[in-house]
Design a protein around this motif. Structure first.
Motif, mmCIF file in Angstrom:
data_model
loop_
_atom_site.group_PDB
_atom_site.id
_atom_site.type_symbol
_atom_site.label_atom_id
_atom_site.label_comp_id
_atom_site.label_asym_id
_atom_site.label_seq_id
_atom_site.Cartn_x
_atom_site.Cartn_y
_atom_site.Cartn_z
ATOM 1 N N TRP A 63 -4.753 18.951 4.142
ATOM 2 C CA TRP A 63 -4.571 17.946 3.095
ATOM 3 C C TRP A 63 -5.188 16.617 3.514
ATOM 4 O O TRP A 63 -4.900 16.103 4.605
ATOM 5 C CB TRP A 63 -3.091 17.710 2.827
ATOM 6 N N PRO A 64 -6.027 16.008 2.672
ATOM 7 C CA PRO A 64 -6.542 14.677 2.984
ATOM 8 C C PRO A 64 -5.505 13.598 2.688
ATOM 9 O O PRO A 64 -4.518 13.835 1.991
ATOM 10 C CB PRO A 64 -7.748 14.543 2.048
ATOM 11 N N VAL A 65 -5.749 12.431 3.229
ATOM 12 C CA VAL A 65 -4.892 11.272 2.996
ATOM 13 C C VAL A 65 -5.499 10.430 1.873
ATOM 14 O O VAL A 65 -6.700 10.123 1.895
ATOM 15 C CB VAL A 65 -4.746 10.432 4.283
ATOM 16 N N LEU A 66 -4.681 10.070 0.906
ATOM 17 C CA LEU A 66 -5.086 9.170 -0.171
ATOM 18 C C LEU A 66 -4.301 7.876 -0.030
ATOM 19 O O LEU A 66 -3.079 7.910 0.141
ATOM 20 C CB LEU A 66 -4.815 9.788 -1.544
ATOM 21 N N VAL A 67 -5.005 6.758 -0.071
ATOM 22 C CA VAL A 67 -4.364 5.452 0.099
ATOM 23 C C VAL A 67 -4.554 4.619 -1.159
ATOM 24 O O VAL A 67 -5.688 4.441 -1.627
ATOM 25 C CB VAL A 67 -4.953 4.688 1.308
ATOM 26 N N HIS A 68 -3.437 4.132 -1.697
ATOM 27 C CA HIS A 68 -3.534 3.114 -2.738
ATOM 28 C C HIS A 68 -3.609 1.768 -2.034
ATOM 29 O O HIS A 68 -2.609 1.250 -1.520
ATOM 30 C CB HIS A 68 -2.331 3.144 -3.684
ATOM 31 N N HIS A 69 -4.840 1.228 -1.949
ATOM 32 C CA HIS A 69 -5.099 -0.060 -1.298
ATOM 33 C C HIS A 69 -4.748 -1.144 -2.296
ATOM 34 O O HIS A 69 -5.517 -1.444 -3.209
ATOM 35 C CB HIS A 69 -6.578 -0.132 -0.893
ATOM 36 N N ARG A 70 -3.558 -1.701 -2.126
ATOM 37 C CA ARG A 70 -3.048 -2.660 -3.108
ATOM 38 C C ARG A 70 -3.939 -3.902 -3.204
ATOM 39 O O ARG A 70 -4.149 -4.455 -4.282
ATOM 40 C CB ARG A 70 -1.622 -3.064 -2.719
ATOM 41 N N GLY A 71 -4.475 -4.351 -2.059
ATOM 42 C CA GLY A 71 -5.296 -5.554 -2.054
ATOM 43 C C GLY A 71 -6.532 -5.427 -2.923
ATOM 44 O O GLY A 71 -6.921 -6.365 -3.623
ATOM 45 N N LYS A 72 -7.153 -4.244 -2.902
ATOM 46 C CA LYS A 72 -8.364 -4.006 -3.702
ATOM 47 C C LYS A 72 -8.035 -3.391 -5.058
ATOM 48 O O LYS A 72 -8.916 -3.278 -5.917
ATOM 49 C CB LYS A 72 -9.309 -3.069 -2.953
ATOM 50 N N ASP A 99 0.852 -1.182 0.000
ATOM 51 C CA ASP A 99 0.000 0.000 0.000
ATOM 52 C C ASP A 99 0.894 1.240 0.000
ATOM 53 O O ASP A 99 2.007 1.217 0.538
ATOM 54 C CB ASP A 99 -0.884 0.051 1.254
ATOM 55 N N ILE A 100 0.395 2.332 -0.572
ATOM 56 C CA ILE A 100 1.099 3.617 -0.533
ATOM 57 C C ILE A 100 0.154 4.640 0.080
ATOM 58 O O ILE A 100 -1.012 4.728 -0.308
ATOM 59 C CB ILE A 100 1.535 4.083 -1.928
ATOM 60 N N VAL A 101 0.655 5.414 1.035
ATOM 61 C CA VAL A 101 -0.158 6.398 1.729
ATOM 62 C C VAL A 101 0.409 7.780 1.435
ATOM 63 O O VAL A 101 1.592 8.035 1.658
ATOM 64 C CB VAL A 101 -0.191 6.118 3.246
ATOM 65 N N CYS A 102 -0.453 8.648 0.899
ATOM 66 C CA CYS A 102 -0.022 9.959 0.407
ATOM 67 C C CYS A 102 -0.904 11.061 0.978
ATOM 68 O O CYS A 102 -1.967 10.811 1.538
ATOM 69 C CB CYS A 102 -0.175 10.028 -1.124
ATOM 70 N N TRP A 103 -0.444 12.288 0.774
ATOM 71 C CA TRP A 103 -1.331 13.430 0.883
ATOM 72 C C TRP A 103 -1.780 13.806 -0.522
ATOM 73 O O TRP A 103 -1.047 13.629 -1.494
ATOM 74 C CB TRP A 103 -0.596 14.643 1.442
ATOM 75 N N ASP A 104 -2.979 14.387 -0.615
ATOM 76 C CA ASP A 104 -3.331 15.163 -1.788
ATOM 77 C C ASP A 104 -2.918 16.589 -1.444
ATOM 78 O O ASP A 104 -3.605 17.289 -0.694
ATOM 79 C CB ASP A 104 -4.831 15.086 -2.086
ATOM 80 N N ALA A 105 -1.766 16.985 -1.970
ATOM 81 C CA ALA A 105 -1.161 18.269 -1.619
ATOM 82 C C ALA A 105 -1.608 19.393 -2.557
ATOM 83 O O ALA A 105 -0.887 20.374 -2.736
ATOM 84 C CB ALA A 105 0.364 18.136 -1.625
ATOM 85 N N PRO A 131 -8.272 0.672 6.189
ATOM 86 C CA PRO A 131 -7.839 1.310 4.944
ATOM 87 C C PRO A 131 -6.593 0.684 4.327
ATOM 88 O O PRO A 131 -6.194 1.065 3.232
ATOM 89 C CB PRO A 131 -7.557 2.755 5.383
ATOM 90 N N LEU A 132 -5.969 -0.265 5.030
ATOM 91 C CA LEU A 132 -4.767 -0.925 4.531
ATOM 92 C C LEU A 132 -5.089 -2.361 4.132
ATOM 93 O O LEU A 132 -6.104 -2.930 4.557
ATOM 94 C CB LEU A 132 -3.666 -0.891 5.591
ATOM 95 N N SER A 133 -4.207 -2.970 3.350
ATOM 96 C CA SER A 133 -4.463 -4.312 2.808
ATOM 97 C C SER A 133 -4.190 -5.431 3.792
ATOM 98 O O SER A 133 -4.470 -6.586 3.496
ATOM 99 C CB SER A 133 -3.597 -4.538 1.559
ATOM 100 N N ASP A 134 -3.636 -5.125 4.945
ATOM 101 C CA ASP A 134 -3.226 -6.130 5.920
ATOM 102 C C ASP A 134 -3.705 -5.683 7.294
ATOM 103 O O ASP A 134 -3.819 -4.495 7.567
ATOM 104 C CB ASP A 134 -1.694 -6.250 5.880
ATOM 105 N N LEU A 135 -3.958 -6.638 8.176
ATOM 106 C CA LEU A 135 -4.486 -6.335 9.506
ATOM 107 C C LEU A 135 -3.405 -6.080 10.554
ATOM 108 O O LEU A 135 -3.718 -5.960 11.736
ATOM 109 C CB LEU A 135 -5.380 -7.496 9.979
ATOM 110 N N SER A 136 -2.147 -5.973 10.129
ATOM 111 C CA SER A 136 -1.046 -5.858 11.089
ATOM 112 C C SER A 136 -1.188 -4.695 12.059
ATOM 113 O O SER A 136 -0.770 -4.786 13.212
ATOM 114 C CB SER A 136 0.288 -5.739 10.353
#
Length: 198
Positions: free
Chosen positions: A124-133, A110-116, A159-164
């Motif tokens: 700035w909101p957080v944008l997440v590339h949810h790799r699993g989905k 997963d990659i976690v970014c701001w929309d800057a 919001p992440l692909s893993d439950l860690s």
């Protein structure tokens, strides 16, 4: 209680960070200030990893040449830009053209970014590339609040692909310098401490 104070309770800092950030250089190179909660996070924890799963990226000045081909804010931002062009988005993000700056990534890719894109970094909101989905999702919160809500399992769904990290606290955070120090001593930084025998 502020989000930063809450995060201190959920993820107590183990050692003062040894990273010094030149925020003026950061702002000049990226063409923007950075969110106050991210700057405060760097003062308390520094760059490093949460539970040997989630990496909070080193604040790197933007440069023509990458300082490391293996990761970091610059590489992850480039990867995020490619992922934005290649993967689907939630309906609210269709047609949006964000300015991505990556501040986190994890072992599930997963990659976690701001929309800057906005003028106010604190908004700035957080944008997440949810790799699993294979999809991008938006979360209307800052970096520190995002981590608090993950560790408390307060989002409607992980919001992440893993439950860690989902609902996990206290969480162990190790700065890059602390992890390196333990490795140099021949210790596994992420091993559970052994119980002392009486």
């Amino acid at each position: 209680m502020t989000d930063l104070e809450t995060l201190r309770r959920l993820m107590p800092p183990k050692a003062a960070p040894e990273t010094s950030v030149d925020w003026a250089r950061m702002s000049e190179s990226w063409g923007t200030e950075f969110p106050p909660d991210y700057r405060a996070f760097m003062e308390v924890w520094g760059p490093g990893a949460i539970a040997d799963f989630f990496q909070v990226q080193v604040p790197e000045p933007k440069a023509e040449e990458l300082s490391s081909p293996y990761g970091g804010m610059l590489v992850e931002t480039l990867t995020a830009e490619d992922a934005w062009a290649s993967f689907g988005k939630e309906p609210e993000l269709e047609g949006v053209r964000p300015r991505l700056i990556a501040w986190g990534s994890d072992a599930a890719a997963d990659i976690v970014c701001w929309d800057a894109s906005g003028d106010d970094p604190s908004a700035w909101p957080v944008l997440v590339h949810h790799r699993g989905k294979g999809i991008w999702q938006r979360h209307d919160c800052g970096m520190v609040e995002f981590l608090v809500r993950v560790l408390r399992a307060e989002f409607p769904a992980n919001p992440l692909s893993d439950l860690s990290l989902w609902g996990r606290h206290p969480a162990l955070f190790l700065s890059e310098s602390e992890e390196e120090r333990l490795l140099e001593q021949g210790l596994n930084p992420w091993a559970a401490p052994r119980a002392r025998t009486p």
